[in-house]
Write a protein that holds these residues in place. Structure first.
Motif, PDB file in Angstrom:
ATOM      1  N   ILE A  78       0.840  -1.202   0.000  1.00 41.91           N
ATOM      2  CA  ILE A  78       0.000   0.000   0.000  1.00 41.91           C
ATOM      3  C   ILE A  78       0.876   1.254   0.000  1.00 41.91           C
ATOM      4  N   CYS A  86       1.210   4.291  -2.881  1.00 41.43           N
ATOM      5  CA  CYS A  86       0.935   5.691  -2.530  1.00 41.43           C
ATOM      6  C   CYS A  86       2.204   6.526  -2.463  1.00 41.43           C
ATOM      7  N   GLU A  87       3.318   5.915  -2.818  1.00 46.42           N
ATOM      8  CA  GLU A  87       4.625   6.570  -2.798  1.00 46.42           C
ATOM      9  C   GLU A  87       5.003   7.075  -1.409  1.00 46.42           C
ATOM     10  N   LEU A  88       4.623   6.298  -0.380  1.00 46.40           N
ATOM     11  CA  LEU A  88       5.037   6.615   0.986  1.00 46.40           C
ATOM     12  C   LEU A  88       6.445   6.099   1.187  1.00 46.40           C
TER      13      LEU A  88
END
Length: 115
Positions: free
Chosen positions: A102, A106-108
Motif C-alpha cells: 500500500i 501511494c509513494e510513501l
C-alpha cells in the motif's frame, strides 16, 4: 467509500487466512496459561526496551540483553510458545508486506520495511 469497502474485504481475507487462524489459535492456547502469558509479556517488554534503545541511537543495557537472552531460553523450552512465536512472526510479515504494498502504491517512504 470504495476504498473502505476494499479495506474491509482485505481485513476479512486476512482474518480468514490460514496464517491468521494458526496465529490466533496458538495465541489463545499459550495465553490461556498465566505463566506463559506473564513470561511472554516480560519478553516482549524487554524486546521493546532493547529496540527503543537502538532506535534512539543508543545501545541496550547489558542487563536488558542478559534478561532477554535468559527469558528467551526459558520460553524456547516450551514447544507451543515456540510455535506461537513462529506463527506470530509469519503473520506479522504478511501485515508488514501488505503495508509496504500500500505504501509503495501511494509513494510513501516505507524504507524501514526494506529487507
Amino acid at each position: 467509500m470504495y476504498v473502505y469497502d476494499r479495506a474491509n474485504a482485505l481485513a476479512q481475507d486476512i482474518k480468514e487466512s490460514s496464517e491468521f487462524k494458526e496465529y490466533k489459535a496458538l495465541k489463545d492456547e499459550v495465553m490461556a496459561d498465566a505463566t506463559n502469558k506473564d513470561l511472554i509479556r516480560q519478553y516482549k517488554t524487554l524486546q521493546f526496551e532493547a529496540q527503543a534503545a537502538l532506535m534512539t541511537g543508543g545501545k541496550p543495557s547489558d542487563d536488558t540483553m542478559d534478561k532477554l537472552k535468559k527469558l528467551g531460553e526459558v520460553l524456547a523450552l516450551n514447544q507451543k510458545v515456540t510455535e506461537f512465536f513462529a506463527a506470530e512472526y509469519k503473520f506479522q510479515t504478511i501485515i508488514s508486506d501488505v503495508y509496504k504494498i500500500i505504501g509503495d502504491a501511494c509513494e510513501l517512504d516505507t524504507g524501514i520495511f526494506d529487507k
